[in-house]
Write a protein that holds these residues in place. Structure first.
Motif: not given
Length: 157
Positions: A140-143, A146-153, A127-136
């Motif tokens: 249930e978050a989809r984005f 921190w940066c608005g990137a789509e999160l992995p399922a 559930r770490d953001c693939p764009s900025c590396g920060r945890p969600s």
């Protein structure tokens, strides 16, 4: 030494069709600020959350959307400048053509090593953001908040 780091219009123009998430970020060493140029796709959103430590300045660059606080919603358009005070609930949603915005806030201190509080679940790399590396923050978050990137399922447990 001061210098021009980016031209926002050029960053937006250079993004490929359909690209979302962080289009640019401030990455200078020893900085006191963080800044991110973020694009949400049409209909995309940043889930409701509370930033407990930092005030955030949000400037809409392109597109349109809505900012909610759990009670009211306000329209956002290019040129809108929004102050998001720390501890205030916020959620963003993009209009049909998407929403591109710049956020600026004080830089977060580095992560420290410490003990997890009793009952706290370990962070999931899935559930770490693939764009900025920060945890969600929300399961249930989809984005990324921190940066608005789509999160992995999310993976079921």
């Amino acid at each position: 030494m001061s210098r021009v780091l980016a031209v926002i219009g050029e960053c937006v123009a250079a993004a490929h069709e359909g690209q979302s998430g962080a289009l640019w970020r401030l990455a200078e060493r020893d900085r006191q600020l963080d800044a991110n140029l973020v694009r949400l796709p049409g209909g995309g959103s940043v889930a409701a959350h509370v930033e407990p430590a930092l005030d955030v300045l949000l400037i809409v660059v392109e597109g349109a959307g809505r900012l909610g606080d759990g009670v009211t919603h306000r329209a956002l358009e290019p040129g809108s400048v929004v102050w998001l005070p720390r501890s205030a609930r916020r959620e963003l949603s993009a209009g049909p053509d998407g929403l591109t915005y710049l956020t600026v806030h004080r830089r977060r201190p580095g992560l420290s090593i410490g003990r997890r509080s009793a009952g706290a679940a370990p962070a999931s790399a899935a559930r770490d953001c693939p764009s900025c590396g920060r945890p969600s923050r929300e399961a249930e978050a989809r984005f990324c908040c921190w940066c608005g990137a789509e999160l992995p399922a999310a993976t079921g447990t």
